[in-house]
Design an enzyme around this catalytic site. Structure first.
Site, PDB file in Angstrom:
ATOM      1  N   TYR A 164      -3.301 -15.932 -10.209  1.00 38.99           N
ATOM      2  CA  TYR A 164      -3.553 -14.778  -9.335  1.00 38.99           C
ATOM      3  C   TYR A 164      -4.553 -13.825 -10.007  1.00 38.99           C
ATOM      4  CZ  TYR A 164      -3.182 -10.505  -6.771  1.00 38.99           C
ATOM      5  OH  TYR A 164      -3.521  -9.375  -6.069  1.00 38.99           O
ATOM      6  N   GLY A 219      -5.340 -10.725 -10.075  1.00 34.08           N
ATOM      7  CA  GLY A 219      -4.935  -9.471 -10.717  1.00 34.08           C
ATOM      8  C   GLY A 219      -4.354  -9.684 -12.107  1.00 34.08           C
ATOM      9  N   LYS A 241      -7.874  -5.912 -13.584  1.00 38.47           N
ATOM     10  CA  LYS A 241      -6.835  -5.031 -14.102  1.00 38.47           C
ATOM     11  C   LYS A 241      -6.615  -5.156 -15.612  1.00 38.47           C
ATOM     12  CE  LYS A 241      -6.555  -2.786 -10.431  1.00 38.47           C
ATOM     13  NZ  LYS A 241      -6.486  -3.425  -9.174  1.00 38.47           N
ATOM     14  N   HIS A 296      -8.151   4.077 -11.159  1.00 43.60           N
ATOM     15  CA  HIS A 296      -7.901   3.123 -10.073  1.00 43.60           C
ATOM     16  C   HIS A 296      -8.438   3.766  -8.784  1.00 43.60           C
ATOM     17  CE1 HIS A 296      -4.689   0.440  -7.933  1.00 43.60           C
ATOM     18  NE2 HIS A 296      -5.829  -0.189  -8.064  1.00 43.60           N
ATOM     19  N   CYS A 325      -2.509   0.823   0.199  1.00 43.46           N
ATOM     20  CA  CYS A 325      -2.201   2.109   0.833  1.00 43.46           C
ATOM     21  C   CYS A 325      -3.433   2.741   1.480  1.00 43.46           C
ATOM     22  CB  CYS A 325      -1.604   3.075  -0.183  1.00 43.46           C
ATOM     23  SG  CYS A 325       0.004   2.569  -0.787  1.00 43.46           S
ATOM     24  N   GLY A 326      -4.435   1.937   1.801  1.00 48.15           N
ATOM     25  CA  GLY A 326      -5.582   2.481   2.536  1.00 48.15           C
ATOM     26  C   GLY A 326      -6.793   2.776   1.679  1.00 48.15           C
ATOM     27  N   SER A 354      -9.848   0.638   3.018  1.00 49.20           N
ATOM     28  CA  SER A 354     -10.274   1.077   4.354  1.00 49.20           C
ATOM     29  C   SER A 354     -10.902   2.462   4.301  1.00 49.20           C
ATOM     30  CB  SER A 354      -9.122   1.010   5.352  1.00 49.20           C
ATOM     31  OG  SER A 354      -8.100   1.874   4.961  1.00 49.20           O
ATOM     32  N   ASN A 382      -0.078 -10.383   0.580  1.00 46.69           N
ATOM     33  CA  ASN A 382      -1.075  -9.985  -0.413  1.00 46.69           C
ATOM     34  C   ASN A 382      -2.259 -10.971  -0.425  1.00 46.69           C
ATOM     35  OD1 ASN A 382      -2.021  -8.231  -2.448  1.00 46.69           O
ATOM     36  ND2 ASN A 382      -1.175  -9.521  -4.080  1.00 46.69           N
ATOM     37  N   ARG A 387       1.668   6.218   0.112  1.00 48.34           N
ATOM     38  CA  ARG A 387       2.482   5.929   1.284  1.00 48.34           C
ATOM     39  C   ARG A 387       3.648   6.911   1.286  1.00 48.34           C
ATOM     40  NH1 ARG A 387       2.481   0.891   4.350  1.00 48.34           N
ATOM     41  NH2 ARG A 387       0.509   0.194   3.481  1.00 48.34           N
TER      42      ARG A 387
HETATM   43  C1  SPV Z   1      -4.361  -4.029  -6.791  1.00 43.83           C
HETATM   44  O1  SPV Z   1      -3.286  -4.601  -6.632  1.00 43.83           O
HETATM   45  O2  SPV Z   1      -4.438  -2.827  -7.085  1.00 43.83           O
HETATM   46  C2  SPV Z   1      -5.608  -4.769  -6.617  1.00 43.83           C
HETATM   47  C3  SPV Z   1      -5.554  -6.204  -6.630  1.00 43.83           C
HETATM   48  O3  SPV Z   1      -6.654  -4.170  -6.556  1.00 43.83           O
HETATM   49  S1  SPV Z   1      -5.185  -6.788  -8.195  1.00 43.83           S
HETATM   50  O4  SPV Z   1      -6.346  -7.513  -8.660  1.00 43.83           O
HETATM   51  O5  SPV Z   1      -4.042  -7.622  -8.062  1.00 43.83           O
HETATM   52  O6  SPV Z   1      -4.918  -5.672  -9.076  1.00 43.83           O
HETATM   53 MN    MN Z   2      -6.369  -2.124  -7.272  1.00 47.05          MN
END
Ligand code: SPV
Ligand code: MN
Length: 620
Positions: free
Chosen positions: A216, A218, A225, A244, A268-269, A272, A380, A413
């Site tokens: 995955y 993330g 991350k 972030h 959480c938007g 968008s 996700n 949220r």
């Molecule tokens: C998040 O979860 O904040 C993301 C996707 O941006 S991840 O790469 O999983 O962190």
């Molecule tokens: Mn993120």
């Protein structure tokens, strides 16, 4: 040893690298025992090779449209794994580990090296250099990625700027690189088999993140991350901020452009907001903020978007929708449903009753081992695209010097407490009562239960690599070093009425952003609530007409902007409890500012009750 496994054309590149980098690569080649080593330098042949191999090895498969592929992560490997993401800390290290998930360094290193041992047998190791932020500026941080996953390398190539030439030119040594070592481990159906042995271990002293038995993004794409965790630590030592946050350009009157960053917990938007109609996007996930010439500048760490695909639809997200349906743009879809070569996700409409998804062959009603119904696409599930593919990309998204920040937005949220949009009284007030007091209901972006209200300061809690008190202090100091720091706002898109219905529609955020733009240019008044400045009805009425061509009723305004005194007092109580009892060394100003805010709410409660109409508030 390297020579025998590396393609000949790359030997001259390799030989120009600093010896410290070569021995690092050698160390992991020795340990992981790949059959071959592919050195990625960003040429068109190299790009082709990455994409070709991702398909050949079965990590990605073609979809109907050219340049579109599907990747699946394992059934239990669908999100960031917070539980097994740990900082490696030696007994004598000068690291304050309060609130951080830590493991003894000797023990952790031994364990994870054990998992890496021979993990690349029968596979290829990919070695690549990328840059956080555009190369060639004070923002850039060069990175080295080692992985055995062509999907990870392919994703990294879409999401980040390739930097092998910079590394050569600048004669970078290993100590100046953020380093990421990843192995997907043993595979079954092209996915990591041993998720019980999934680990993401972070060495802050060495600036290295190890990640194993996971695919995955993330957990695995180093510059995402894992690098944010290293960057927060580096920023703390050097006096800047790694956040972030999205980064966007907002249009004002007479062609005026202003730049906003925004921190929201995952799902959480955030994406968008950064993609709002009428505005332009520079980045949707991570920004670095630095002070230059007495002003705050921000650069987008990434050049791509790894966005949540659920609920992406033609009406609300026309530009993303276009890219996801364009044969000319590169897209990796992950963990969606595939039927007859087409990707489907929840909220897309017309989802077929069978296909292939993250559980393998899927049919409506299929259940997992625990008897839970498997949805067609994971909540996700994501898309990976280039920002340059978007017609609403700001021309400055790749600008090495970054853009000057006018406003910072914090959102979460929150179904019952804060108003849809509000400006803080000052930098200090905003950092303490909005950023450091952020709470949000959990989502599918991390493993674990959804919908639980959680404290998530700056939406960055998952990635903190310094003690929270220190991080808050850094934020407070950062703004105090500039004369006119960015204004700080909060937004809440998730406010509900008593009957559980959302009080706002999805596009209302287009109005809030215009209100904030006018606020940073001192063009619009406000009403003073105990927690900040909120919009006046008449201003919003005009903006709703101008932006959305919609009537905005007094009744809607009143419902949305009623000050929920009771819930606010409860919230400050929760936050004060955390900062007074659970976090050590918290600057006393945090407690003072929160207590003052509590008092303002309490006196409003005395004079006007638990729910106060905005029409009762006085002007700023
Ligand atoms: C998040 O979860 O904040 C993301 C996707 O941006 S991840 O790469 O999983 O962190
Ligand atoms: Mn993120």
């Amino acid at each position: 040893m390297l020579k025998s496994k590396i393609q000949k054309e790359k030997l001259s590149f390799l030989s120009q690298l600093d010896a410290s980098i070569i021995s690092f690569i050698e160390k992991y080649a020795d340990l992981c025992q790949p059959d071959k080593i592919f050195i990625y330098t960003g040429t068109s042949e190299d790009k082709f090779y990455l994409r070709q191999k991702a398909k050949e090895y079965g990590e990605e498969a073609l979809l109907n449209l050219p340049k579109h592929t599907i990747h699946f992560d394992g059934y239990y490997d669908q999100a960031r794994d917070k539980l097994t993401t740990k900082y490696l800390v030696s007994e004598d290290a000068d690291i304050d580990t309060a609130l951080l998930n830590c493991i003894d360094k000797n023990f952790g290193i031994k364990e994870i090296m054990g998992f890496f041992e021979n993990s690349m047998q029968g596979k290829e190791m990919i070695v690549g250099f990328f840059s956080l932020c555009p190369p060639g500026s004070i923002f850039s941080i060069p990175c080295l990625q080692i992985t055995d996953s062509f999907y990870v390398a392919h994703s990294e190539d879409i999401l980040y700027r390739e930097a092998s030439q910079q590394v050569l030119k600048q004669k970078t040594t290993i100590d100046n690189l953020f380093r990421f070592v990843h192995s997907a481990g043993e595979l079954e159906n092209n996915t990591s088999k041993n998720v019980d042995k999934r680990r993401v271990y972070i060495d802050l002293e060495g600036n290295i993140v190890y990640s194993v038995n996971t695919q995955y993004a993330g957990n695995t794409v180093g510059l995402k991350k894992p690098a944010l965790r290293l960057a927060i630590n580096k920023a703390s030592k050097e006096g800047w901020l790694a956040e972030h946050m999205f980064l966007m350009e907002v249009n004002g009157k007479n062609g005026r452009k202003s730049y906003f960053t925004g921190a929201f917990p995952s799902a959480c938007g955030k994406t968008s907001t950064s993609m709002l109609k009428g505005e332009s996007v520079l980045g949707d996930d991570i920004a670095h903020l630095r002070i230059k010439n007495g002003k705050v500048f921000a650069a987008n760490v990434e050049k791509g978007i790894f966005g949540i695909i659920q609920d992406i639809n033609e009406k609300d997200d026309p530009e993303i929708w276009r890219v996801l349906h364009s044969p000319d743009e590169e897209v990796i879809f992950s963990n969606v449903l595939v039927s007859q070569g087409q990707p489907f996700w929840q909220g897309k409409g017309n989802i077929p009753e069978k296909g292939v998804n993250f559980s393998g062959e899927w049919f409506l009603g299929k259940t997992d081992n625990q008897g839970n119904e498997i949805p067609p696409a994971h909540k996700n599930a994501r898309f990976t695209i280039n920002i340059a593919s978007l017609r609403n990309a700001s021309p400055l998204f790749d600008y090495p010097e970054g853009v000057e920040v006018s406003g910072i937005i914090y959102g979460g949220r929150d179904s019952d407490t804060s108003v849809p949009v509000e400006e803080s009284f000052s930098w200090q007030h905003g950092i303490i009562t909005k950023a450091a007091s952020l709470e949000s209901e959990t989502t599918a972006a991390t493993l674990g239960q959804e919908g639980v209200r959680k404290f998530n300061p700056m939406s960055n809690l998952d990635f903190l690599s310094v003690p929270l008190a220190k991080y808050i202090e850094n934020n407070l100091n950062f703004g105090s070093r500039v004369k006119n720091p960015p204004r700080i706002f909060s937004v809440n898109y998730f406010l509900k009425s008593n009957n559980g219905k959302y009080l706002n529609s999805i596009e209302d955020k287009r109005v809030w952003i215009k209100w904030m733009e006018k606020r940073v240019h001192n063009e619009i008044g406000s009403l003073k609530s105990p927690s900040g400045y909120i919009p006046e009805y008449e201003d919003l009425k005009l903006l709703f007409r101008e932006v959305l061509n919609r009537e905005y009723s007094k009744e809607d305004y009143k419902k949305q902007f009623t000050i929920r005194v009771k819930e606010n007092i409860e919230k400050i109580g929760r936050i004060l409890k955390i900062y007074s009892n659970e976090i050590k060394n918290i600057p006393s100003v945090v407690i003072d500012v929160l207590s003052q805010q509590k008092q303002r709410f309490e006196s409003l409660k005395k004079s006007a009750g638990d729910y106060v109409s905005p029409f009762e508030l006085s002007k700023e």
